[in-house]
Design a protein around this motif. Sequence first.
Motif, PDB file in Angstrom:
ATOM      1  N   GLY A 105      47.633  66.919  48.745  1.00 41.40           N
ATOM      2  CA  GLY A 105      48.516  67.367  49.828  1.00 41.40           C
ATOM      3  C   GLY A 105      49.739  68.050  49.253  1.00 41.40           C
ATOM      4  O   GLY A 105      50.000  67.958  48.042  1.00 41.40           O
ATOM      5  N   ASP A 106      50.496  68.720  50.113  1.00 42.83           N
ATOM      6  CA  ASP A 106      51.657  69.498  49.667  1.00 42.83           C
ATOM      7  C   ASP A 106      52.689  68.649  48.924  1.00 42.83           C
ATOM      8  O   ASP A 106      52.732  67.423  49.077  1.00 42.83           O
ATOM      9  CB  ASP A 106      52.353  70.133  50.883  1.00 42.83           C
ATOM     10  N   SER A 107      53.520  69.339  48.185  1.00 37.95           N
ATOM     11  CA  SER A 107      54.604  68.661  47.461  1.00 37.95           C
ATOM     12  C   SER A 107      55.577  68.000  48.437  1.00 37.95           C
ATOM     13  O   SER A 107      55.930  68.580  49.468  1.00 37.95           O
ATOM     14  CB  SER A 107      55.352  69.708  46.629  1.00 37.95           C
ATOM     15  N   GLY A 108      55.972  66.786  48.126  1.00 41.14           N
ATOM     16  CA  GLY A 108      56.997  66.106  48.915  1.00 41.14           C
ATOM     17  C   GLY A 108      56.508  65.421  50.187  1.00 41.14           C
ATOM     18  O   GLY A 108      57.315  64.936  50.966  1.00 41.14           O
ATOM     19  N   VAL A 109      55.201  65.365  50.410  1.00 38.05           N
ATOM     20  CA  VAL A 109      54.721  64.694  51.627  1.00 38.05           C
ATOM     21  C   VAL A 109      54.685  63.175  51.457  1.00 38.05           C
ATOM     22  O   VAL A 109      54.606  62.440  52.439  1.00 38.05           O
ATOM     23  CB  VAL A 109      53.319  65.182  52.067  1.00 38.05           C
ATOM     24  N   TYR A 137      60.168  79.080  40.804  1.00 37.01           N
ATOM     25  CA  TYR A 137      60.547  77.696  40.539  1.00 37.01           C
ATOM     26  C   TYR A 137      59.288  76.856  40.406  1.00 37.01           C
ATOM     27  O   TYR A 137      58.400  76.910  41.259  1.00 37.01           O
ATOM     28  CB  TYR A 137      61.414  77.144  41.669  1.00 37.01           C
ATOM     29  N   VAL A 138      59.203  76.092  39.347  1.00 36.95           N
ATOM     30  CA  VAL A 138      58.075  75.184  39.152  1.00 36.95           C
ATOM     31  C   VAL A 138      58.622  73.788  38.890  1.00 36.95           C
ATOM     32  O   VAL A 138      59.584  73.617  38.126  1.00 36.95           O
ATOM     33  CB  VAL A 138      57.197  75.629  37.957  1.00 36.95           C
ATOM     34  N   GLN A 139      58.027  72.803  39.539  1.00 37.53           N
ATOM     35  CA  GLN A 139      58.469  71.426  39.347  1.00 37.53           C
ATOM     36  C   GLN A 139      58.403  71.083  37.869  1.00 37.53           C
ATOM     37  O   GLN A 139      57.437  71.402  37.190  1.00 37.53           O
ATOM     38  CB  GLN A 139      57.579  70.480  40.154  1.00 37.53           C
ATOM     39  N   GLY A 140      59.419  70.430  37.384  1.00 33.19           N
ATOM     40  CA  GLY A 140      59.504  70.177  35.952  1.00 33.19           C
ATOM     41  C   GLY A 140      60.682  70.949  35.369  1.00 33.19           C
ATOM     42  O   GLY A 140      61.407  70.452  34.518  1.00 33.19           O
ATOM     43  N   MET A 141      60.895  72.177  35.895  1.00 26.04           N
ATOM     44  CA  MET A 141      62.030  72.956  35.417  1.00 26.04           C
ATOM     45  C   MET A 141      63.346  72.265  35.759  1.00 26.04           C
ATOM     46  O   MET A 141      64.346  72.416  35.059  1.00 26.04           O
ATOM     47  CB  MET A 141      62.021  74.355  36.046  1.00 26.04           C
ATOM     48  N   GLY A 142      63.343  71.507  36.835  1.00 25.61           N
ATOM     49  CA  GLY A 142      64.545  70.790  37.247  1.00 25.61           C
ATOM     50  C   GLY A 142      65.015  69.797  36.190  1.00 25.61           C
ATOM     51  O   GLY A 142      66.215  69.556  36.044  1.00 25.61           O
ATOM     52  N   LYS A 190      34.768  42.274  46.270  1.00 27.17           N
ATOM     53  CA  LYS A 190      35.850  42.489  45.305  1.00 27.17           C
ATOM     54  C   LYS A 190      35.761  43.913  44.769  1.00 27.17           C
ATOM     55  O   LYS A 190      34.741  44.295  44.210  1.00 27.17           O
ATOM     56  CB  LYS A 190      35.728  41.488  44.146  1.00 27.17           C
ATOM     57  N   LEU A 191      36.841  44.647  44.963  1.00 25.79           N
ATOM     58  CA  LEU A 191      36.794  46.065  44.628  1.00 25.79           C
ATOM     59  C   LEU A 191      37.887  46.440  43.651  1.00 25.79           C
ATOM     60  O   LEU A 191      38.994  45.910  43.699  1.00 25.79           O
ATOM     61  CB  LEU A 191      36.980  46.911  45.893  1.00 25.79           C
ATOM     62  N   LYS A 192      37.534  47.355  42.801  1.00 25.11           N
ATOM     63  CA  LYS A 192      38.533  47.921  41.918  1.00 25.11           C
ATOM     64  C   LYS A 192      38.708  49.381  42.335  1.00 25.11           C
ATOM     65  O   LYS A 192      37.743  50.139  42.345  1.00 25.11           O
ATOM     66  CB  LYS A 192      38.023  47.840  40.480  1.00 25.11           C
ATOM     67  N   LEU A 193      39.926  49.732  42.712  1.00 27.08           N
ATOM     68  CA  LEU A 193      40.185  51.102  43.136  1.00 27.08           C
ATOM     69  C   LEU A 193      40.930  51.843  42.034  1.00 27.08           C
ATOM     70  O   LEU A 193      41.989  51.409  41.585  1.00 27.08           O
ATOM     71  CB  LEU A 193      41.022  51.114  44.421  1.00 27.08           C
ATOM     72  N   ALA A 194      40.357  52.934  41.592  1.00 25.23           N
ATOM     73  CA  ALA A 194      40.995  53.786  40.593  1.00 25.23           C
ATOM     74  C   ALA A 194      41.495  55.021  41.322  1.00 25.23           C
ATOM     75  O   ALA A 194      40.715  55.788  41.862  1.00 25.23           O
ATOM     76  CB  ALA A 194      39.975  54.181  39.535  1.00 25.23           C
ATOM     77  N   ILE A 195      42.814  55.160  41.386  1.00 28.68           N
ATOM     78  CA  ILE A 195      43.378  56.180  42.273  1.00 28.68           C
ATOM     79  C   ILE A 195      44.131  57.237  41.481  1.00 28.68           C
ATOM     80  O   ILE A 195      45.081  56.927  40.750  1.00 28.68           O
ATOM     81  CB  ILE A 195      44.332  55.528  43.309  1.00 28.68           C
ATOM     82  N   TRP A 196      43.699  58.480  41.623  1.00 30.14           N
ATOM     83  CA  TRP A 196      44.400  59.601  40.992  1.00 30.14           C
ATOM     84  C   TRP A 196      45.387  60.193  41.990  1.00 30.14           C
ATOM     85  O   TRP A 196      45.039  60.480  43.126  1.00 30.14           O
ATOM     86  CB  TRP A 196      43.410  60.691  40.560  1.00 30.14           C
ATOM     87  N   ASP A 197      46.600  60.378  41.513  1.00 24.26           N
ATOM     88  CA  ASP A 197      47.658  60.981  42.323  1.00 24.26           C
ATOM     89  C   ASP A 197      47.942  62.351  41.705  1.00 24.26           C
ATOM     90  O   ASP A 197      48.025  62.469  40.480  1.00 24.26           O
ATOM     91  CB  ASP A 197      48.888  60.064  42.226  1.00 24.26           C
ATOM     92  N   THR A 198      48.051  63.379  42.539  1.00 25.14           N
ATOM     93  CA  THR A 198      48.166  64.734  41.977  1.00 25.14           C
ATOM     94  C   THR A 198      49.479  65.418  42.361  1.00 25.14           C
ATOM     95  O   THR A 198      50.070  65.101  43.385  1.00 25.14           O
ATOM     96  CB  THR A 198      47.006  65.623  42.484  1.00 25.14           C
ATOM     97  N   ALA A 199      49.891  66.369  41.537  1.00 20.91           N
ATOM     98  CA  ALA A 199      51.059  67.187  41.861  1.00 20.91           C
ATOM     99  C   ALA A 199      50.712  68.074  43.052  1.00 20.91           C
ATOM    100  O   ALA A 199      49.617  68.608  43.134  1.00 20.91           O
ATOM    101  CB  ALA A 199      51.436  68.047  40.669  1.00 20.91           C
ATOM    102  N   GLY A 200      51.661  68.225  43.971  1.00 20.74           N
ATOM    103  CA  GLY A 200      51.365  68.995  45.174  1.00 20.74           C
ATOM    104  C   GLY A 200      51.656  70.482  45.045  1.00 20.74           C
ATOM    105  O   GLY A 200      51.100  71.291  45.778  1.00 20.74           O
ATOM    106  N   GLN A 201      52.525  70.838  44.110  1.00 20.11           N
ATOM    107  CA  GLN A 201      52.923  72.248  44.032  1.00 20.11           C
ATOM    108  C   GLN A 201      51.740  73.121  43.610  1.00 20.11           C
ATOM    109  O   GLN A 201      50.975  72.765  42.719  1.00 20.11           O
ATOM    110  CB  GLN A 201      54.088  72.429  43.056  1.00 20.11           C
ATOM    111  N   GLU A 202      51.640  74.258  44.276  1.00 24.17           N
ATOM    112  CA  GLU A 202      50.510  75.154  44.089  1.00 24.17           C
ATOM    113  C   GLU A 202      50.248  75.467  42.608  1.00 24.17           C
ATOM    114  O   GLU A 202      49.112  75.491  42.159  1.00 24.17           O
ATOM    115  CB  GLU A 202      50.814  76.440  44.848  1.00 24.17           C
ATOM    116  N   ARG A 203      51.307  75.695  41.875  1.00 28.13           N
ATOM    117  CA  ARG A 203      51.190  76.106  40.479  1.00 28.13           C
ATOM    118  C   ARG A 203      50.401  75.095  39.636  1.00 28.13           C
ATOM    119  O   ARG A 203      49.811  75.436  38.639  1.00 28.13           O
ATOM    120  CB  ARG A 203      52.599  76.302  39.908  1.00 28.13           C
ATOM    121  N   PHE A 204      50.380  73.844  40.076  1.00 27.13           N
ATOM    122  CA  PHE A 204      49.732  72.806  39.256  1.00 27.13           C
ATOM    123  C   PHE A 204      48.233  72.673  39.516  1.00 27.13           C
ATOM    124  O   PHE A 204      47.576  71.827  38.919  1.00 27.13           O
ATOM    125  CB  PHE A 204      50.393  71.452  39.480  1.00 27.13           C
ATOM    126  N   ARG A 205      47.713  73.506  40.431  1.00 20.90           N
ATOM    127  CA  ARG A 205      46.310  73.282  40.794  1.00 20.90           C
ATOM    128  C   ARG A 205      45.341  73.505  39.652  1.00 20.90           C
ATOM    129  O   ARG A 205      44.255  72.938  39.651  1.00 20.90           O
ATOM    130  CB  ARG A 205      45.944  74.112  42.019  1.00 20.90           C
TER     131      ARG A 205
END
Lengths: 393, 210
Positions: free
Chosen positions: B21-25, A178-183, B61-76
């Motif tokens: 961090g892990d998916s869904g945290v 299962y990979v996120q996105g497949m849903g 005065k700060l500008k923060l550029a924030i990257w948010d990443t997928a947590g699922q291992e497959r996306f690394r």
Amino acid sequence: MVRGFVTANGMEKKRTSDEFEPGPIPPSQPVDRFGFIKQEQNSPDGITKSRPANEHEREERRIRKWRKMIGVGGSDWKHYVRRKPHVVKRRIRKGIPDCLRGLVWQLISGSRDLLLMNPGVYEQLVIYETSASELDIIRDISRTFPSHVFFQQRHGPGQRSLYNVLKAYSVYDRDVGYVQGMGFLAGLLLLYMSEEDAFWLLVALLKGAVHAPMEGLYLAGLPLVQQYLFQFEQLVKEHLPKLGQHFSEEMISPSMYASQWFITVFSYSFPFSLALRIWDVFLYEGVKVVFKVGLALLRFCHDGLIKLPFEKLIHALRNFPEDAMNPDTLLPLAFSIKVSKRLEELKQEYEKRNVASLQQTGSANRQQLAIKDKEFSIRPETSNCVPKDDSSR
Amino acid sequence: MDSSSSSQPEFDYLFKLLLIGDSGVGKSSLLLRFTSDSFDDLSPTIGVDFKVKMVTIGGKKLKLAIWDTAGQERFRTLTSSYYRGAQGIIMVYDVTRRETFSNLADVWAKEIDLYSTNQDCIKMLVGNKVDKESERVVTKKEGIDFAREYGCLFLECSAKTRVNVEQCFEELVLKILDTPSLLAEGSAGVERNIFKQKPPQADASTSSCC
């Protein structure tokens, strides 16, 4: 004394003691014609309010034509496609009538045949097998199309079907799992067909019943995502050279905005009416329509995008304006862009570069990569055959 | 509206931050709470997402550029390149799910070692979902111990109730402001290419090419 936390839609969320009891049926809210809950009460939705009579008639005529083309339960379909493939292609590009969409999707994807050849298999996968991905799937179920009425009720029929299809697939193909996105793929299909039909359509797509298999979008290392992003970046440079130049100056890469276009075939964050029209064509003509739609979006917004600096560019590429996403203007533009030949050439170029780049970019991390599991290696299957010769390019 | 020709820079420093961090945290929820002060049912992140927020912290005065990443291992394979050049990395876990905490040592700290190019990069450990106190399985002390061992800042927060969310970013940024090498990278004069994914070697080669 302390009341429960009130969520954005004003409902109080209660904690049920039984994890698998269906949650309360959400109160009925106004939905659009696809079943998505409307964001604003008084949005000017001309389509549902005052659909002109002649448009209604035209739609009826269209459905009659389609019914004739399909035959009872799809009996005439194969015959018709063989005789008049161009008529079928043209009609599909205009959009499959919504009431026939589920059936036609099964016919053009080849999933109908898979279903008939594999009686009882789906049931076996759902009931008797266990999957290593079960918890991952459960965690994402309520996060898939959360604003659609069918998927809203906790552990309701929509969520259960979605779970079953994804679990069944993760067992059927344990390499993909299962990979996120497949849903989003499964969710979109479930709005038009039964669980079992949706499952076999997923199989048809990932295993390549009619077109090239899609499983590489989800396998470890996401090899096909990498390839598509490379191809797309090159196509942007060729079709929209000024924008391509601007992207490289601002260091925008397609992985920043287009990964989800490919991984979910536009079903993740695009208007549903557009996603459906893209899927009609995608199932019949294959993945090249994803490239075409991507290029069409960029072309439509070209003059605006070219003036934007990095951060605004990223935002714009993830939030296209409504008029850009109107299927009746975007799709004709997309169909006017020719990509087939270049896609094939770029694929070969990618495969060549792939071997060369592993040698370069991997040099710093190669040792660590080798220790880690294959998930970390971008192209595991080619990692052993890196030529030391630099002059090959 | 935005006249880029204005002589006054719109910010003093620009920092690039990364959420892992892990998916869904709750990485995306944390970011949404911080940037738009809202909380919603969010879909899983596919690949990466990006948001910008202007703040005034420590009088700057700060500008923060924030990257948010997928947590699922497959996306690394898609997310690993976004560590590059980050001045701050926020590692998020869910205080109600033990495995999201144990994966910090097993997975995420190693990812930082592998992919972060910034020696002085500030790390922040964040335990999310403290609103579910009755379901908590990771104690605050465990968080503190981990942070001490790995040299991170540490806070517990709730994106849902907004408890401590601003503080997470604030403490991280204050520490960055306290670190001269990071400050130099982020100063407005150095230009905005801090956003960008420039490979570190490229800087050295620019003088020799023409």
